[in-house]
Design a protein around this motif. Structure first.
Motif, PDB file in Angstrom:
ATOM      1  N   PRO A  88      -0.662  -4.372   6.592  1.00 59.05           N
ATOM      2  CA  PRO A  88       0.275  -5.479   6.166  1.00 59.05           C
ATOM      3  C   PRO A  88       1.643  -4.997   6.912  1.00 59.05           C
ATOM      4  O   PRO A  88       2.520  -5.686   7.031  1.00 59.05           O
ATOM      5  N   LEU A  89       1.686  -3.809   7.214  1.00 57.00           N
ATOM      6  CA  LEU A  89       2.886  -3.126   7.986  1.00 57.00           C
ATOM      7  C   LEU A  89       2.787  -3.411   9.595  1.00 57.00           C
ATOM      8  O   LEU A  89       3.897  -3.043  10.067  1.00 57.00           O
ATOM      9  N   PHE A  90       1.752  -3.874   9.983  1.00 57.86           N
ATOM     10  CA  PHE A  90       1.509  -3.914  11.509  1.00 57.86           C
ATOM     11  C   PHE A  90       2.583  -4.671  12.107  1.00 57.86           C
ATOM     12  O   PHE A  90       3.039  -5.706  11.811  1.00 57.86           O
ATOM     13  N   GLU A  91       3.267  -4.062  13.177  1.00 60.30           N
ATOM     14  CA  GLU A  91       4.285  -4.569  14.202  1.00 60.30           C
ATOM     15  C   GLU A  91       3.624  -4.307  15.521  1.00 60.30           C
ATOM     16  O   GLU A  91       3.609  -3.052  15.714  1.00 60.30           O
ATOM     17  N   ALA A  92       3.085  -4.864  16.593  1.00 58.21           N
ATOM     18  CA  ALA A  92       2.614  -4.646  17.953  1.00 58.21           C
ATOM     19  C   ALA A  92       3.586  -3.819  18.394  1.00 58.21           C
ATOM     20  O   ALA A  92       4.967  -3.995  18.484  1.00 58.21           O
TER      21      ALA A  92
ATOM     22  N   ALA B   5      -0.115   0.581  -6.378  1.00 54.80           N
ATOM     23  CA  ALA B   5       1.189   0.482  -5.537  1.00 54.80           C
ATOM     24  C   ALA B   5       0.903  -0.238  -4.121  1.00 54.80           C
ATOM     25  O   ALA B   5       1.975  -0.875  -3.705  1.00 54.80           O
ATOM     26  N   TYR B   6      -0.189   0.111  -3.716  1.00 53.85           N
ATOM     27  CA  TYR B   6      -0.341  -0.658  -2.285  1.00 53.85           C
ATOM     28  C   TYR B   6      -0.357  -2.225  -2.781  1.00 53.85           C
ATOM     29  O   TYR B   6      -0.025  -3.037  -1.590  1.00 53.85           O
ATOM     30  N   GLU B   7      -0.960  -2.748  -3.636  1.00 55.81           N
ATOM     31  CA  GLU B   7      -0.931  -4.000  -4.022  1.00 55.81           C
ATOM     32  C   GLU B   7       0.366  -4.582  -4.088  1.00 55.81           C
ATOM     33  O   GLU B   7       0.498  -5.969  -3.670  1.00 55.81           O
ATOM     34  N   GLU B   8       1.144  -3.809  -4.757  1.00 49.79           N
ATOM     35  CA  GLU B   8       2.537  -4.627  -4.968  1.00 49.79           C
ATOM     36  C   GLU B   8       3.202  -4.463  -3.659  1.00 49.79           C
ATOM     37  O   GLU B   8       4.152  -5.311  -3.548  1.00 49.79           O
ATOM     38  N   MET B   9       3.192  -3.336  -2.888  1.00 50.16           N
ATOM     39  CA  MET B   9       3.660  -3.463  -1.334  1.00 50.16           C
ATOM     40  C   MET B   9       3.299  -4.595  -0.538  1.00 50.16           C
ATOM     41  O   MET B   9       3.839  -5.239   0.054  1.00 50.16           O
ATOM     42  N   VAL B  10       1.998  -5.148  -0.589  1.00 49.58           N
ATOM     43  CA  VAL B  10       1.412  -6.281   0.056  1.00 49.58           C
ATOM     44  C   VAL B  10       2.017  -7.580  -0.482  1.00 49.58           C
ATOM     45  O   VAL B  10       2.353  -8.496   0.183  1.00 49.58           O
ATOM     46  N   ASN B  11       2.146  -7.485  -1.857  1.00 52.80           N
ATOM     47  CA  ASN B  11       2.757  -8.672  -2.586  1.00 52.80           C
ATOM     48  C   ASN B  11       4.480  -8.862  -2.180  1.00 52.80           C
ATOM     49  O   ASN B  11       4.764 -10.047  -1.858  1.00 52.80           O
ATOM     50  N   ILE B  12       4.996  -7.694  -1.922  1.00 54.54           N
ATOM     51  CA  ILE B  12       6.307  -7.786  -1.574  1.00 54.54           C
ATOM     52  C   ILE B  12       6.496  -8.340  -0.065  1.00 54.54           C
ATOM     53  O   ILE B  12       7.436  -8.976   0.276  1.00 54.54           O
ATOM     54  N   ILE B  13       5.702  -7.623   0.740  1.00 55.56           N
ATOM     55  CA  ILE B  13       5.673  -8.114   2.243  1.00 55.56           C
ATOM     56  C   ILE B  13       5.427  -9.451   2.203  1.00 55.56           C
ATOM     57  O   ILE B  13       6.052 -10.433   3.219  1.00 55.56           O
ATOM     58  N   GLU B  14       4.455  -9.996   1.614  1.00 56.55           N
ATOM     59  CA  GLU B  14       4.040 -11.653   1.669  1.00 56.55           C
ATOM     60  C   GLU B  14       5.026 -12.407   1.212  1.00 56.55           C
ATOM     61  O   GLU B  14       5.512 -13.226   1.624  1.00 56.55           O
TER      62      GLU B  14
END
Length: 507
Positions: A431-435, A469-478
């Motif tokens: 989810p953090l990917f930026e080309a 923690a990973y799931e929470e990070m994904v939710n914040i990004i979305e």
């Protein structure tokens, strides 16, 4: 690499074609791995399909922003293409000029090298008969082939097996011709031998050896020692034993971890890969890589160098293509190396965690550059699991030749077709990917290399809190993405209102 990856600009519109006995035609020019194609919507016009192998020479000229490419064919035709835009014209010309490389079918039916695929990329000036002679001079018939073409520097990575010089210093002029064909006039290259000088010298007594600099004066040989076979297997056994031992205090545990030498192997491999990338990107020199067979440490180094240099290799599809090209088609013996893991008491001679070490190196780079990879740690763990035990046919056998004999393509499902399903792929997407189109340089300092807990400690400690923690990070990004989308909509609406107000105020 794939031949199509040498193409910089695959499509250009509004190209005008001039050729004998036909009126000028305006259409879309497309470049594929095999053909140059021009198609048009004009009535009664015939498409141009020109094989790259039919191109003998090209000329370029420019008038303002209009570029012209004149293609001189081996059948004596002369074709002219008028291309709008200087950059597009230069990219098309550069892509066509990669005719300095060609597809060779010399290994059709695996007749020359049983561990190579049927089609390989070699210098255009080298004919198949020369390749057959070179194959007799290289271990296992593994003559030098193209692994990677660097668009910026126009330099290449080649890979092969060791030369069979023996104690008498056997020479092969065809081999020298093939390797030198990858160099431009006046340029130099590097031969990276993944054995120590002592090991390489010992190999001469068994019929192997290394390139004599007197016969390869344009090449500088560098030895970067990378361990293999039972040494790697013993290292894995010690590492897993240390991770499973819960009785020791921290000092004892760290001592056992260090004694396994696993992180030392990681450092050796990454150091060699960084050296190759530096030769290509900073010194603009081509590189030939080999160890003994060219199926283990060689592939680790060529693969990691491409991840450092090539942004596409850090995407999911690009990484899959890398494994397919640099491991499966390049002849890494998965069946032998992954027959047993760390627990079996009866050890086979050819077992070694070569591919696992490669994946660990990738994880180390991913951890240092968490936004530069489209895939996440789960993707690497999944590949490790399927390399050792899988319901798919992708990692079965020791070579493409064996997989063809077993008809695995017809009898089994590909791992890639399964994992690339949208419902599965979401689990492996970062989810953090930026080309990031830049070269990435990983640190190999001891403090920068860590134990891969996701592999070696996942059955010893709960990952509940990390998963949460990973799931929470994904939710914040979305949530941030949704919020940004709403902001963009509001900005567009505001811009439209301002435009309407200006129109109403104007006389």
């Amino acid at each position: 690499m794939e031949f199509a990856e040498l193409i910089k600009t695959p499509r250009v519109d509004n190209v005008v074609l001039h050729r004998p006995f036909y009126p000028a035609v305006e259409g879309t020019l497309c470049l594929t791995g095999h053909h140059l194609i021009l198609s048009s919507r004009q009535d009664n016009t015939e498409e141009l399909w020109l094989l790259h192998s039919n191109i003998d020479a090209i000329d370029k000229r420019f008038v303002g922003s209009l570029g012209t490419i004149i293609i001189k064919c081996k059948d004596f035709r002369i074709i002219q293409l008028d291309i709008p835009g200087m950059e597009e014209c230069l990219n098309i010309a550069s892509s066509i000029e990669t005719s300095q490389w060609r597809l060779s079918y010399v290994n059709k039916e695996f007749a020359v090298c049983p561990t190579y695929p049927p089609i390989v990329i070699v210098p255009e000036s080298i004919d198949d008969e020369t390749l057959r002679k070179v194959a007799t001079f290289r271990h296992g018939g593994r003559f030098p082939v193209l692994s990677y073409y660097h668009q910026k520097s126009k330099r290449v990575i080649m890979r092969s097996g060791q030369p069979l010089t023996g104690t008498n210093g056997r020479r092969c002029k065809e081999d020298e011709k093939l390797i030198n064909a990858t160099l431009r006039a006046g340029s130099r290259g590097y031969i990276i031998d993944t054995r120590s000088l002592n090991v390489a010298q010992q190999a001469r007594a068994k019929g192997g050896g290394f390139e004599q600099e007197a016969h390869y004066p344009q090449w500088r040989r560098i030895h970067k020692s990378i361990e293999r076979y039972h040494i790697l297997q013993e290292s894995l056994i010690k590492l897993v034993e240390a991770c499973n031992d819960q009785t020791h205090n921290m000092d004892r545990w760290l001592s056992k971890l260090e004694a396994s030498n696993w992180l030392t192997h990681i450092k050796e491999i990454l150091t060699a890969a960084c050296l190759v990338a530096q030769c290509i990107d900073r010194e603009e020199a081509s590189v030939l890589i080999h160890g003994t067979e060219g199926t283990d440490s060689t592939l680790q180094v060529t693969s990691l160098a491409q991840i450092i240099l090539e942004p596409r290799s850090r995407t999911i599809r690009g990484f899959e293509a890398l494994i397919e090209r640099e491991w499966l088609q390049a002849g890494h013996p998965f069946q032998q190396r992954c027959a047993q893991s760390a627990y079996c008491n009866t050890k086979q001679k050819w077992e070694a965690p070569v591919f696992l070490l490669f994946l660990d190196c990738v994880w180390q780079i991913l951890r240092q550059f968490p936004c530069s990879f489209e895939f996440n740690e789960n993707f690497l763990i999944m590949l490790f699991e399927h390399a050792y035990a899988s319901q798919f046919g992708t990692f079965l056998g020791n070579s493409e030749s064996e997989r063809c004999k077993l008809k695995l393509q017809q009898k089994t499902m590909s791992l890639w077709s399964w994992v690339n399903q949208p419902s599965k792929l979401s689990k492996y997407t970062n989810p953090l990917f930026e080309a990031n189109n830049l070269v990435i340089w990983p640190s190999v300092a001891p403090q920068s290399l860590l134990l891969w807990e996701g592999i070696f400690l996942r059955w010893n400690r709960s990952s509940k809190y990390l998963d949460e923690a990973y799931e929470e990070m994904v939710n914040i990004i979305e949530y941030n993405k949704e919020l940004q989308a709403k902001v963009n909509i509001l900005r567009r609406q505001l811009a439209e209102l301002e435009t309407e107000d200006e129109m109403q105020e104007s006389p």
